[in-house]
Write an enzyme that holds these catalytic residues in place. Structure first.
Site, PDB file in Angstrom:
ATOM      1  N   HIS A 102       1.366  -1.505   0.254  1.00  0.00           N
ATOM      2  CA  HIS A 102      -0.541  -0.391  -0.073  1.00  0.00           C
ATOM      3  C   HIS A 102       0.743   1.304  -0.359  1.00  0.00           C
ATOM      4  O   HIS A 102       1.910   1.418   0.515  1.00  0.00           O
ATOM      5  CB  HIS A 102      -0.721   0.350   1.370  1.00  0.00           C
ATOM      6  CG  HIS A 102      -1.798  -0.470   0.878  1.00  0.00           C
ATOM      7  ND1 HIS A 102      -3.371  -0.478   0.760  1.00  0.00           N
ATOM      8  CD2 HIS A 102      -1.992  -2.091   1.125  1.00  0.00           C
ATOM      9  CE1 HIS A 102      -3.887  -1.203   0.712  1.00  0.00           C
ATOM     10  NE2 HIS A 102      -3.475  -3.006   1.136  1.00  0.00           N
ATOM     11  N   PRO A 103       0.252   2.172  -0.620  1.00  0.00           N
ATOM     12  CA  PRO A 103       0.911   3.124  -0.446  1.00  0.00           C
ATOM     13  C   PRO A 103       0.918   3.929   0.633  1.00  0.00           C
ATOM     14  O   PRO A 103       0.059   3.648   1.648  1.00  0.00           O
ATOM     15  CB  PRO A 103       0.351   4.033  -2.123  1.00  0.00           C
ATOM     16  CG  PRO A 103      -1.068   3.840  -2.100  1.00  0.00           C
ATOM     17  CD  PRO A 103      -0.750   2.549  -1.571  1.00  0.00           C
TER      18      PRO A 103
ATOM     19  N   SER B  85      -6.509   2.970  -6.233  1.00  0.00           N
ATOM     20  CA  SER B  85      -5.624   4.053  -5.324  1.00  0.00           C
ATOM     21  C   SER B  85      -5.897   5.848  -5.563  1.00  0.00           C
ATOM     22  O   SER B  85      -6.348   6.482  -4.659  1.00  0.00           O
ATOM     23  CB  SER B  85      -4.399   4.047  -4.861  1.00  0.00           C
ATOM     24  OG  SER B  85      -4.114   2.785  -4.367  1.00  0.00           O
TER      25      SER B  85
ATOM     26  N   ARG C 253      -8.270   7.318  -7.502  1.00  0.00           N
ATOM     27  CA  ARG C 253      -9.716   7.885  -7.484  1.00  0.00           C
ATOM     28  C   ARG C 253      -9.980   7.755  -5.442  1.00  0.00           C
ATOM     29  O   ARG C 253     -11.089   8.257  -5.156  1.00  0.00           O
ATOM     30  CB  ARG C 253     -10.483   6.255  -7.517  1.00  0.00           C
ATOM     31  CG  ARG C 253     -11.033   6.420  -9.310  1.00  0.00           C
ATOM     32  CD  ARG C 253     -11.815   5.651  -9.823  1.00  0.00           C
ATOM     33  NE  ARG C 253     -11.645   4.560  -9.243  1.00  0.00           N
ATOM     34  CZ  ARG C 253     -10.762   3.478 -10.425  1.00  0.00           C
ATOM     35  NH1 ARG C 253     -10.386   3.306 -11.284  1.00  0.00           N
ATOM     36  NH2 ARG C 253     -11.216   1.946  -9.334  1.00  0.00           N
ATOM     37  N   GLU C 254      -9.579   6.933  -4.812  1.00  0.00           N
ATOM     38  CA  GLU C 254     -10.518   7.214  -3.048  1.00  0.00           C
ATOM     39  C   GLU C 254      -9.086   7.981  -2.895  1.00  0.00           C
ATOM     40  O   GLU C 254      -9.618   8.629  -1.665  1.00  0.00           O
ATOM     41  CB  GLU C 254      -9.789   4.996  -2.806  1.00  0.00           C
ATOM     42  CG  GLU C 254      -9.709   3.735  -3.336  1.00  0.00           C
ATOM     43  CD  GLU C 254      -9.426   2.951  -2.922  1.00  0.00           C
ATOM     44  OE1 GLU C 254     -10.047   1.518  -3.846  1.00  0.00           O
ATOM     45  OE2 GLU C 254      -8.418   2.755  -2.679  1.00  0.00           O
TER      46      GLU C 254
ATOM     47  N   PHE D 219       0.466   3.177   6.651  1.00  0.00           N
ATOM     48  CA  PHE D 219      -0.448   3.163   7.652  1.00  0.00           C
ATOM     49  C   PHE D 219      -1.918   3.243   6.676  1.00  0.00           C
ATOM     50  O   PHE D 219      -1.808   3.723   5.366  1.00  0.00           O
ATOM     51  CB  PHE D 219      -0.613   4.223   7.745  1.00  0.00           C
ATOM     52  CG  PHE D 219      -2.129   4.917   8.597  1.00  0.00           C
ATOM     53  CD1 PHE D 219      -2.633   4.602   9.687  1.00  0.00           C
ATOM     54  CD2 PHE D 219      -3.697   5.912   7.549  1.00  0.00           C
ATOM     55  CE1 PHE D 219      -4.194   4.864   9.870  1.00  0.00           C
ATOM     56  CE2 PHE D 219      -3.958   6.588   7.678  1.00  0.00           C
ATOM     57  CZ  PHE D 219      -4.990   5.874   8.867  1.00  0.00           C
ATOM     58  N   VAL D 220      -2.744   1.966   6.860  1.00  0.00           N
ATOM     59  CA  VAL D 220      -3.632   1.843   6.032  1.00  0.00           C
ATOM     60  C   VAL D 220      -5.024   2.519   6.455  1.00  0.00           C
ATOM     61  O   VAL D 220      -5.237   1.668   7.652  1.00  0.00           O
ATOM     62  CB  VAL D 220      -3.327   0.453   5.058  1.00  0.00           C
ATOM     63  CG1 VAL D 220      -4.412   0.132   4.583  1.00  0.00           C
ATOM     64  CG2 VAL D 220      -2.192  -0.070   4.813  1.00  0.00           C
ATOM     65  N   LEU D 221      -5.667   3.020   5.788  1.00  0.00           N
ATOM     66  CA  LEU D 221      -7.035   3.550   5.884  1.00  0.00           C
ATOM     67  C   LEU D 221      -7.781   3.412   4.639  1.00  0.00           C
ATOM     68  O   LEU D 221      -7.762   4.160   3.471  1.00  0.00           O
ATOM     69  CB  LEU D 221      -6.529   5.388   6.592  1.00  0.00           C
ATOM     70  CG  LEU D 221      -8.178   5.676   6.787  1.00  0.00           C
ATOM     71  CD1 LEU D 221      -8.529   4.995   8.677  1.00  0.00           C
ATOM     72  CD2 LEU D 221      -7.990   6.759   7.219  1.00  0.00           C
ATOM     73  N   ALA D 222      -9.215   2.846   4.962  1.00  0.00           N
ATOM     74  CA  ALA D 222     -10.229   2.081   4.101  1.00  0.00           C
ATOM     75  C   ALA D 222     -10.195   4.158   4.122  1.00  0.00           C
ATOM     76  O   ALA D 222     -11.905   4.413   4.525  1.00  0.00           O
ATOM     77  CB  ALA D 222     -11.655   1.913   4.447  1.00  0.00           C
TER      78      ALA D 222
END
Length: 173
Positions: free
Chosen positions: A67-68, A84, A86-87, A119-122
């Site tokens: 993940h970036p 990513s 788009r998100e 750090f990953v977050l939706a």
């Protein structure tokens, strides 16, 4: 796209379509393909997540490392995946001011140094103001708890991406 179409895909097409459900992890889609037929979106989702859950901790951390950083170097270089991008865009992370970018860069660096993965977050489920708050909060978590939280976010992202691909609302969980 309906589940019958998904079940009829050959290996290459399936990996092309579903290869980024879990960020930059087409091998997961390759493994999930062999689990066909799927009964519905929830069943397909279950197979993706079971693969993640079955990995040893090092493999789970590897998924996180794909993940970036949110609003990080990959965004600045134009190197995000289409999903990513788009998100990030939908969460307003494309239009941060210099101070906000600097704050996130510092928090991302602290997080990576502490946990060894980004750090990953939706972000589709929140807003840009929540990102630094959540990052700062999760920096305080014990490593095992944070690994679980980060993998939970990966699953939320995957659930949303699968729902996008199948044109369905995401399963509730």
């Amino acid at each position: 796209m309906d589940v019958e179409k998904v079940n009829s895909m050959d290996f290459g097409e399936f990996v092309d379509v579903f290869g980024n459900v879990i960020e930059r992890c087409p091998l997961i889609a390759a493994a999930v393909w062999s689990q066909r037929p799927f009964s519905d979106l929830e069943d397909l989702e279950k197979h993706f997540f079971a693969f993640i859950d079955a990995l040893p901790q090092s493999g789970q951390e590897g998924i996180l490392r794909c993940h970036p950083d949110l609003a990080g170097r990959e965004l600045q270089r134009g190197a995000l995946t289409a999903e990513s991008l788009r998100e990030h865009s939908g969460a307003g992370l494309m239009s941060l001011g210099a101070a906000e970018r600097l704050q996130l860069a510092e928090l991302n660096a602290q997080y990576r140094a502490r946990f060894g993965f980004p750090f990953v977050l939706a972000v589709r489920l929140g807003d840009r103001e929540a990102v630094p708050r959540e990052l700062a909060r999760r920096l305080q978590c014990p490593p095992a708890q944070e690994l679980r939280a980060a993998l939970g976010e990966v699953k939320k992202i995957g659930r949303l991406r699968l729902a996008d691909l199948l044109g369905s609302p995401p399963a509730q969980q």
